[in-house]
Design a protein around this motif. Sequence first.
Motif, PDB file in Angstrom:
ATOM      1  N   MET A   1     -25.795 -60.563 -31.989  1.00 46.58           N
ATOM      2  CA  MET A   1     -26.346 -60.067 -30.731  1.00 46.58           C
ATOM      3  C   MET A   1     -27.194 -58.827 -31.025  1.00 46.58           C
ATOM      4  N   PRO A   2     -28.394 -58.757 -30.438  1.00 46.11           N
ATOM      5  CA  PRO A   2     -29.242 -57.582 -30.694  1.00 46.11           C
ATOM      6  C   PRO A   2     -28.650 -56.327 -30.056  1.00 46.11           C
ATOM      7  N   ARG A   3     -29.005 -55.208 -30.623  1.00 50.07           N
ATOM      8  CA  ARG A   3     -28.601 -53.924 -30.027  1.00 50.07           C
ATOM      9  C   ARG A   3     -29.306 -53.796 -28.692  1.00 50.07           C
ATOM     10  N   LEU A   4     -28.637 -53.249 -27.704  1.00 48.33           N
ATOM     11  CA  LEU A   4     -29.172 -53.208 -26.350  1.00 48.33           C
ATOM     12  C   LEU A   4     -29.710 -51.830 -25.983  1.00 48.33           C
ATOM     13  N   HIS A   5     -30.924 -51.823 -25.478  1.00 48.53           N
ATOM     14  CA  HIS A   5     -31.508 -50.630 -24.876  1.00 48.53           C
ATOM     15  C   HIS A   5     -30.830 -50.455 -23.518  1.00 48.53           C
ATOM     16  N   ALA A   6     -30.798 -49.231 -23.010  1.00 42.49           N
ATOM     17  CA  ALA A   6     -30.137 -49.016 -21.724  1.00 42.49           C
ATOM     18  C   ALA A   6     -30.801 -47.901 -20.940  1.00 42.49           C
ATOM     19  N   LEU A   7     -30.739 -48.055 -19.610  1.00 43.71           N
ATOM     20  CA  LEU A   7     -31.044 -46.967 -18.688  1.00 43.71           C
ATOM     21  C   LEU A   7     -29.716 -46.510 -18.110  1.00 43.71           C
ATOM     22  N   GLU A   8     -29.468 -45.204 -18.143  1.00 45.25           N
ATOM     23  CA  GLU A   8     -28.158 -44.668 -17.764  1.00 45.25           C
ATOM     24  C   GLU A   8     -28.313 -43.474 -16.831  1.00 45.25           C
ATOM     25  N   LEU A   9     -27.398 -43.373 -15.878  1.00 43.37           N
ATOM     26  CA  LEU A   9     -27.271 -42.193 -15.030  1.00 43.37           C
ATOM     27  C   LEU A   9     -26.143 -41.341 -15.612  1.00 43.37           C
ATOM     28  N   VAL A  10     -26.441 -40.072 -15.850  1.00 43.09           N
ATOM     29  CA  VAL A  10     -25.503 -39.178 -16.531  1.00 43.09           C
ATOM     30  C   VAL A  10     -25.045 -38.090 -15.561  1.00 43.09           C
ATOM     31  N   PRO A  11     -23.736 -37.834 -15.506  1.00 41.29           N
ATOM     32  CA  PRO A  11     -23.249 -36.778 -14.613  1.00 41.29           C
ATOM     33  C   PRO A  11     -23.531 -35.379 -15.162  1.00 41.29           C
ATOM     34  N   ASP A  12     -23.420 -34.412 -14.262  1.00 45.01           N
ATOM     35  CA  ASP A  12     -23.546 -33.007 -14.654  1.00 45.01           C
ATOM     36  C   ASP A  12     -22.373 -32.608 -15.544  1.00 45.01           C
ATOM     37  N   ASP A  13     -22.354 -31.360 -15.985  1.00 45.69           N
ATOM     38  CA  ASP A  13     -21.314 -30.901 -16.916  1.00 45.69           C
ATOM     39  C   ASP A  13     -19.909 -31.079 -16.350  1.00 45.69           C
ATOM     40  N   ALA A  14     -19.720 -30.779 -15.055  1.00 44.59           N
ATOM     41  CA  ALA A  14     -18.386 -30.912 -14.453  1.00 44.59           C
ATOM     42  C   ALA A  14     -17.940 -32.373 -14.460  1.00 44.59           C
ATOM     43  N   GLY A  15     -18.844 -33.286 -14.160  1.00 45.73           N
ATOM     44  CA  GLY A  15     -18.514 -34.712 -14.181  1.00 45.73           C
ATOM     45  C   GLY A  15     -18.229 -35.201 -15.584  1.00 45.73           C
ATOM     46  N   GLN A  16     -19.031 -34.740 -16.546  1.00 46.73           N
ATOM     47  CA  GLN A  16     -18.775 -35.133 -17.935  1.00 46.73           C
ATOM     48  C   GLN A  16     -17.418 -34.623 -18.390  1.00 46.73           C
ATOM     49  N   ASP A  17     -17.094 -33.380 -18.029  1.00 44.07           N
ATOM     50  CA  ASP A  17     -15.787 -32.829 -18.403  1.00 44.07           C
ATOM     51  C   ASP A  17     -14.647 -33.652 -17.807  1.00 44.07           C
ATOM     52  N   ALA A  18     -14.792 -34.074 -16.551  1.00 43.86           N
ATOM     53  CA  ALA A  18     -13.745 -34.862 -15.893  1.00 43.86           C
ATOM     54  C   ALA A  18     -13.531 -36.188 -16.621  1.00 43.86           C
ATOM     55  N   VAL A  19     -14.613 -36.872 -16.981  1.00 41.75           N
ATOM     56  CA  VAL A  19     -14.485 -38.147 -17.688  1.00 41.75           C
ATOM     57  C   VAL A  19     -13.928 -37.918 -19.091  1.00 41.75           C
ATOM     58  N   ARG A  20     -14.391 -36.875 -19.751  1.00 40.67           N
ATOM     59  CA  ARG A  20     -13.883 -36.585 -21.102  1.00 40.67           C
ATOM     60  C   ARG A  20     -12.380 -36.262 -21.082  1.00 40.67           C
ATOM     61  N   ARG A  21     -11.883 -35.726 -19.974  1.00 41.31           N
ATOM     62  CA  ARG A  21     -10.428 -35.511 -19.870  1.00 41.31           C
ATOM     63  C   ARG A  21      -9.694 -36.848 -19.901  1.00 41.31           C
ATOM     64  N   ASP A  22     -10.252 -37.862 -19.232  1.00 40.61           N
ATOM     65  CA  ASP A  22      -9.660 -39.210 -19.329  1.00 40.61           C
ATOM     66  C   ASP A  22      -9.709 -39.701 -20.769  1.00 40.61           C
ATOM     67  N   TRP A  23     -10.855 -39.531 -21.411  1.00 44.51           N
ATOM     68  CA  TRP A  23     -10.981 -39.952 -22.807  1.00 44.51           C
ATOM     69  C   TRP A  23      -9.931 -39.260 -23.666  1.00 44.51           C
ATOM     70  N   GLN A  24      -9.732 -37.954 -23.430  1.00 47.27           N
ATOM     71  CA  GLN A  24      -8.760 -37.190 -24.220  1.00 47.27           C
ATOM     72  C   GLN A  24      -7.336 -37.645 -23.929  1.00 47.27           C
ATOM     73  N   ARG A  25      -7.015 -37.954 -22.666  1.00 47.69           N
ATOM     74  CA  ARG A  25      -5.680 -38.459 -22.334  1.00 47.69           C
ATOM     75  C   ARG A  25      -5.375 -39.733 -23.132  1.00 47.69           C
ATOM     76  N   LEU A  26      -6.374 -40.593 -23.240  1.00 56.83           N
ATOM     77  CA  LEU A  26      -6.174 -41.830 -24.006  1.00 56.83           C
ATOM     78  C   LEU A  26      -5.939 -41.522 -25.481  1.00 56.83           C
ATOM     79  N   ARG A  27      -6.762 -40.655 -26.020  1.00 57.01           N
ATOM     80  CA  ARG A  27      -6.588 -40.297 -27.437  1.00 57.01           C
ATOM     81  C   ARG A  27      -5.221 -39.661 -27.668  1.00 57.01           C
ATOM     82  N   ASP A  28      -4.814 -38.750 -26.776  1.00 52.85           N
ATOM     83  CA  ASP A  28      -3.521 -38.081 -26.920  1.00 52.85           C
ATOM     84  C   ASP A  28      -2.366 -39.079 -26.874  1.00 52.85           C
TER      85      ASP A  28
END
Length: 168
Positions: A1-28
């Motif tokens: 399968m070819p690598r896919l180009h993407a258009l993405e909507l990115v949250p502000d710093d507070a939103g990124q931090d909130a999602v990264r907390r979920d990511w960290q909970r999973l890693r922990d």
Amino acid sequence: MPRLHALELVPDDAGQDAVRRDWQRLRDAGLPSQLDHDAPTNAPHVTVVSAPYLPDEALDVAHARLGALLPIRARAAGLLVLGGSRVTIARAVDIDDDVVRRALAVRVQVPDRQHVGWLPHVTLARRVDRSLVQQVLDAVGHEDVVLTLTELRRWDPEKKFVTTIAQA
């Protein structure tokens, strides 16, 4: 399968931090997490469209139709389990109908786009063995996250480069 180009909507710093907390909970918890994807361009995002190629017309429509709406308020709410024996876990993103209509206007400009329709979401973990789903759900919990989407960006997998299309 070819690598896919993407258009993405990115949250502000507070939103990124909130999602990264979920990511960290999973890693922990010793579970798969988007934190395992250590590329410098890896950031919480809502994919508008992905395809082997993004035509210039799609980028122009995205800039005009979605870029004009930034910042966009959204709510990352319920959890999604997508896939077969190995799944992707994501937060569903509740987003205004006007944003959905505009995202669909972008998507129809892209031939060979991945997936029909649009299911806005923020990925928490990929390639999770189905037997671990309950542990993942327990680790991230059910608390909604308010996101302010402030950037529309393009991911080019061939150049391994992100370009900002529009920003609030």
